[in-house]
Design a protein around this motif. Structure first.
Motif, PDB file in Angstrom:
ATOM      1  N   ALA A   1       0.833  -1.210   0.000  1.00 26.66           N
ATOM      2  CA  ALA A   1       0.000   0.000   0.000  1.00 26.66           C
ATOM      3  C   ALA A   1       0.864   1.254   0.000  1.00 26.66           C
ATOM      4  CB  ALA A   1      -0.918  -0.024   1.224  1.00 26.66           C
ATOM      5  N   ALA A   2       1.978   1.222   0.740  1.00 29.14           N
ATOM      6  CA  ALA A   2       2.857   2.390   0.766  1.00 29.14           C
ATOM      7  C   ALA A   2       3.461   2.669  -0.601  1.00 29.14           C
ATOM      8  CB  ALA A   2       3.950   2.180   1.813  1.00 29.14           C
ATOM      9  N   PHE A   3       3.828   1.655  -1.369  1.00 32.33           N
ATOM     10  CA  PHE A   3       4.361   1.858  -2.726  1.00 32.33           C
ATOM     11  C   PHE A   3       3.285   2.390  -3.663  1.00 32.33           C
ATOM     12  CE2 PHE A   3       8.044  -0.762  -1.508  1.00 32.33           C
ATOM     13  CZ  PHE A   3       9.049  -0.025  -2.086  1.00 32.33           C
ATOM     14  N   GLU A   4       2.031   2.330  -3.234  1.00 30.30           N
ATOM     15  CA  GLU A   4       0.952   2.940  -4.000  1.00 30.30           C
ATOM     16  C   GLU A   4       0.682   4.368  -3.557  1.00 30.30           C
ATOM     17  OE1 GLU A   4      -2.406   0.409  -3.643  1.00 30.30           O
ATOM     18  OE2 GLU A   4      -1.508  -1.252  -4.778  1.00 30.30           O
ATOM     19  N   GLY A   5       1.498   4.871  -2.588  1.00 30.15           N
ATOM     20  CA  GLY A   5       1.371   6.247  -2.144  1.00 30.15           C
ATOM     21  C   GLY A   5       0.504   6.425  -0.917  1.00 30.15           C
ATOM     22  N   LYS A   6       0.132   5.360  -0.216  1.00 30.33           N
ATOM     23  CA  LYS A   6      -0.748   5.454   0.947  1.00 30.33           C
ATOM     24  C   LYS A   6       0.080   5.380   2.217  1.00 30.33           C
ATOM     25  CE  LYS A   6      -4.569   3.178  -1.457  1.00 30.33           C
ATOM     26  NZ  LYS A   6      -5.504   2.015  -1.428  1.00 30.33           N
ATOM     27  N   VAL A   7      -0.286   6.218   3.173  1.00 24.42           N
ATOM     28  CA  VAL A   7       0.349   6.224   4.483  1.00 24.42           C
ATOM     29  C   VAL A   7      -0.549   5.448   5.447  1.00 24.42           C
ATOM     30  CG1 VAL A   7       1.191   7.649   6.388  1.00 24.42           C
ATOM     31  CG2 VAL A   7       1.436   8.433   4.023  1.00 24.42           C
ATOM     32  N   SER A   8       0.011   4.540   6.229  1.00 26.69           N
ATOM     33  CA  SER A   8      -0.778   3.722   7.149  1.00 26.69           C
ATOM     34  C   SER A   8      -0.083   3.646   8.492  1.00 26.69           C
ATOM     35  CB  SER A   8      -0.979   2.299   6.605  1.00 26.69           C
ATOM     36  OG  SER A   8       0.272   1.635   6.451  1.00 26.69           O
ATOM     37  N   GLY A   9      -0.902   3.433   9.520  1.00 26.05           N
ATOM     38  CA  GLY A   9      -0.366   3.279  10.859  1.00 26.05           C
ATOM     39  C   GLY A   9      -1.248   2.340  11.663  1.00 26.05           C
ATOM     40  N   GLU A  10      -0.634   1.581  12.558  1.00 23.38           N
ATOM     41  CA  GLU A  10      -1.369   0.634  13.382  1.00 23.38           C
ATOM     42  C   GLU A  10      -0.503   0.212  14.551  1.00 23.38           C
ATOM     43  OE1 GLU A  10      -2.215  -2.780  11.060  1.00 23.38           O
ATOM     44  OE2 GLU A  10      -0.129  -3.276  10.681  1.00 23.38           O
ATOM     45  N   PHE A  11      -1.188  -0.344  15.576  1.00 22.53           N
ATOM     46  CA  PHE A  11      -0.437  -0.891  16.696  1.00 22.53           C
ATOM     47  C   PHE A  11       0.241  -2.181  16.271  1.00 22.53           C
ATOM     48  CE2 PHE A  11      -3.030   1.746  19.590  1.00 22.53           C
ATOM     49  CZ  PHE A  11      -2.019   2.221  20.411  1.00 22.53           C
ATOM     50  N   ASP A  12       1.461  -2.347  16.738  1.00 24.40           N
ATOM     51  CA  ASP A  12       2.228  -3.544  16.409  1.00 24.40           C
ATOM     52  C   ASP A  12       2.907  -4.034  17.675  1.00 24.40           C
ATOM     53  OD1 ASP A  12       3.760  -5.551  15.384  1.00 24.40           O
ATOM     54  OD2 ASP A  12       4.483  -4.418  13.658  1.00 24.40           O
ATOM     55  N   TYR A  13       2.691  -5.327  17.987  1.00 28.28           N
ATOM     56  CA  TYR A  13       3.322  -5.943  19.153  1.00 28.28           C
ATOM     57  C   TYR A  13       4.492  -6.834  18.744  1.00 28.28           C
ATOM     58  CZ  TYR A  13      -0.589  -4.202  21.871  1.00 28.28           C
ATOM     59  OH  TYR A  13      -1.515  -3.378  22.474  1.00 28.28           O
ATOM     60  N   LEU A  14       5.074  -6.542  17.539  1.00 25.56           N
ATOM     61  CA  LEU A  14       6.287  -7.213  17.053  1.00 25.56           C
ATOM     62  C   LEU A  14       6.078  -8.709  16.890  1.00 25.56           C
ATOM     63  CD1 LEU A  14       8.928  -5.314  19.233  1.00 25.56           C
ATOM     64  CD2 LEU A  14       8.085  -4.730  16.954  1.00 25.56           C
ATOM     65  N   ASP A  15       4.899  -9.080  16.339  1.00 30.07           N
ATOM     66  CA  ASP A  15       4.618 -10.498  16.129  1.00 30.07           C
ATOM     67  C   ASP A  15       5.141 -11.006  14.802  1.00 30.07           C
ATOM     68  OD1 ASP A  15       3.296 -10.667  18.562  1.00 30.07           O
ATOM     69  OD2 ASP A  15       1.381 -10.003  17.683  1.00 30.07           O
ATOM     70  N   GLU A  16       5.551 -10.090  13.881  1.00 31.83           N
ATOM     71  CA  GLU A  16       6.014 -10.523  12.574  1.00 31.83           C
ATOM     72  C   GLU A  16       7.382 -11.203  12.682  1.00 31.83           C
ATOM     73  OE1 GLU A  16       5.082  -7.545  13.301  1.00 31.83           O
ATOM     74  OE2 GLU A  16       3.297  -7.049  12.117  1.00 31.83           O
ATOM     75  N   VAL A  17       7.708 -11.976  11.626  1.00 33.81           N
ATOM     76  CA  VAL A  17       8.973 -12.720  11.615  1.00 33.81           C
ATOM     77  C   VAL A  17      10.163 -11.776  11.612  1.00 33.81           C
ATOM     78  CG1 VAL A  17      10.348 -14.402  10.317  1.00 33.81           C
ATOM     79  CG2 VAL A  17       7.842 -14.610  10.403  1.00 33.81           C
ATOM     80  N   ASP A  18      10.042 -10.623  10.919  1.00 34.56           N
ATOM     81  CA  ASP A  18      11.188  -9.708  10.820  1.00 34.56           C
ATOM     82  C   ASP A  18      11.448  -8.965  12.116  1.00 34.56           C
ATOM     83  OD1 ASP A  18       8.647  -8.594  10.125  1.00 34.56           O
ATOM     84  OD2 ASP A  18       9.661  -6.705   9.674  1.00 34.56           O
ATOM     85  N   ASN A  19      10.534  -9.099  13.111  1.00 30.25           N
ATOM     86  CA  ASN A  19      10.716  -8.419  14.389  1.00 30.25           C
ATOM     87  C   ASN A  19      11.005  -9.400  15.528  1.00 30.25           C
ATOM     88  OD1 ASN A  19      10.176  -5.853  13.286  1.00 30.25           O
ATOM     89  ND2 ASN A  19       7.965  -6.214  13.462  1.00 30.25           N
ATOM     90  N   ALA A  20      11.493 -10.593  15.183  1.00 27.06           N
ATOM     91  CA  ALA A  20      11.693 -11.621  16.197  1.00 27.06           C
ATOM     92  C   ALA A  20      12.696 -11.175  17.249  1.00 27.06           C
ATOM     93  CB  ALA A  20      12.151 -12.921  15.542  1.00 27.06           C
ATOM     94  N   THR A  21      13.717 -10.459  16.850  1.00 31.13           N
ATOM     95  CA  THR A  21      14.753 -10.069  17.816  1.00 31.13           C
ATOM     96  C   THR A  21      14.317  -8.927  18.716  1.00 31.13           C
ATOM     97  OG1 THR A  21      15.727  -8.585  16.165  1.00 31.13           O
ATOM     98  CG2 THR A  21      16.575 -10.840  16.258  1.00 31.13           C
TER      99      THR A  21
END
Length: 469
Positions: A129-149
């Motif tokens: 969505a960001a590469f389409e020019g949209k700005v987004s925001g949300e709560f994140d508790y670092l559950d994604e794989v790239d945030n494991a550390t």
């Protein structure tokens, strides 16, 4: 007697109407407050998150976009650009931002404060969505794989994705992702939820109180009416039981009166036979003696005055007829069929006429009052057929089922106008009114039918099950 309401009764519920209302209203209000607070907080969260996303977009534009310009022609950042970004994160930017990431169009991580994940691909809808020019925001508790550390932080973060443009153009060369500390925003949202619940509770509590007072008043009124109705039902049951007892006493009294009437009639008939009839018979003998003398002071003698003989014979005959009709034969040892056949034979012998008789099989243990009533119906019906119907087509029909006995006595005479039952009396019996009373005392039905030129019929239906004494 079976009470018409059966075993229906009123039972008090474990909770009154007022308590039920409070429980239902409490659950409804709690759910309503929760849903309203959730809706309000979601709207406010979306608004606040949009504001945070726009603020994050300004940060990425001011701090990340200058260092990311070389990504317009390269798929990696130079060491100088990486150093500049690390210095920014270690400086003032690091006071507000917890993590920084830069993504290529194919979702490859080209820069991150967590160096272990650089060069890996982590596609996500937010990056696309960001590469389409949209700005987004949300709560994140670092559950994604790239945030494991970084997952050990256990704090809410505001994840913001914003496009990075090539200087002087609207060409998106990368996507910047920053993570702001979201504890303040989460606290504000929790406070807003509590405030929303408080507002809803403060608004609805007076309404619930007013409704509760109304429902409690209605509940007390219903309870009062229910108690009154229960009392009236109890009184009605008692009255019904009393009426049933009185009805049974009345039935017993009527049957007892019928039996007493039979005994009285038998005594009268016996007295007539033993008294006047014997005296008149003796007078007949005196009048018919060959040497009968004329009584002093009279003008009539024995055999020389035939009118006295005729008159005396007539009186004797009528007295014997009355006595015969009143005295009931001995019926105790006879079955119901034998009793009816006896009544028919007596009539045939007394009138020298024939009776067509069809009597079905009747119960042998028929109650004595019913058997006597059947005998009287045959006796009175055949007497009427002889007197009014000229003995034409005299007929007796009797049949029974499991519940009742039906008897019909008819003739083919000229018929007659049906008079008032109270005035219908027989010379040798007890009359139509007496028969009707007997039948109704046994809970039966009685009917007198007469059609001019066709004949008359007495029909009665008596219940077999009635065996009261």
């Amino acid at each position: 007697m079976t009470w018409p309401f059966g075993n229906i009764g009123f039972k008090n519920p474990p909770f009154g109407l007022a308590h039920q209302f409070i429980a239902a209203a409490g659950i409804t209000i709690a759910i309503s407050m929760g849903l309203l607070a959730l809706a309000i907080s979601q709207r406010i969260e979306a608004s606040m998150m949009q504001t945070a996303a726009e603020e994050g977009a300004l940060l990425t534009e001011a701090f990340l976009e200058p260092s990311a310009q070389e990504l317009a022609t390269s798929r990696s950042l130079s060491p100088e650009s990486v150093k500049n970004l690390d210095d920014l994160f270690a400086g003032k930017l690091g006071e507000r931002v917890r993590m920084i990431k830069i993504w290529l169009p194919d979702a490859t991580l080209v820069y991150s404060t967590n160096k272990e994940s650089i060069g890996m691909r982590f596609p996500s809808p937010q990056i696309a969505a960001a590469f389409e020019g949209k700005v987004s925001g949300e709560f994140d508790y670092l559950d994604e794989v790239d945030n494991a550390t970084e997952r050990h932080r256990q704090v809410p973060l505001v994840e913001i994705h914003a496009p990075l443009f090539r200087t002087g153009t609207e060409e998106i060369i990368a996507v910047g992702e920053i993570y702001n500390d979201g504890r303040r925003l989460a606290a504000d949202l929790a406070s807003i939820r509590l405030i929303s619940i408080g507002i809803v509770g403060a608004v609805t509590a007076p309404m619930i109180l007013i409704l509760f007072l109304i429902v409690r008043r209605a509940s007390n009124l219903v309870t009062s009416h229910q108690t009154s109705l229960l009392q009236k039902m109890t009184e009605a049951k008692n009255l019904a039981a009393q009426n049933d007892g009185l009805r049974r006493l009345a039935d017993d009294a009527r049957l007892e009166a019928t039996n007493s009437n039979e005994n009285l009639l038998a005594r009268i008939g016996q007295d007539l036979h033993d008294g006047p009839i014997q005296l008149v018979s003796l007078l007949m003998l005196k009048l018919t003696e060959p040497d009968g003398k004329k009584p002093p002071g009279t003008r009539c003698g024995g055999r020389h005055d035939p009118s006295v003989q005729v008159l005396t014979t007539r009186i004797l005959t009528e007295l014997r007829d009355i006595s015969t009709g009143l005295v009931l034969p001995q019926l105790e040892e006879l079955t119901a069929n034998e009793i009816l056949q006896l009544a028919v034979r007596n009539h045939e012998d007394m009138t020298a006429t024939n009776v067509d008789c069809k009597i079905g099989d009747l119960p042998e243990d028929l109650a004595p009052p019913v058997a006597v009533c059947l005998y009287r119906i045959v006796q009175e019906g055949l007497n009427n057929a002889f007197r009014h119907g000229k003995a034409a087509g005299q007929r007796v029909e009797v049949w029974a089922d499991t519940q009742s006995v039906v008897i019909a006595v008819s003739d083919s005479g000229p018929g007659f106008a049906i008079p008032d039952p109270e005035n219908v009396r027989s010379r040798t019996g007890l009359g139509i009114a007496g028969l009707r009373n007997r039948v109704e005392a046994l809970h039966g039905t009685f009917e007198l039918i007469s059609q001019p030129g066709i004949g008359a019929q007495i029909r009665a239906k008596l219940p077999i099950s009635h065996t009261s004494n």
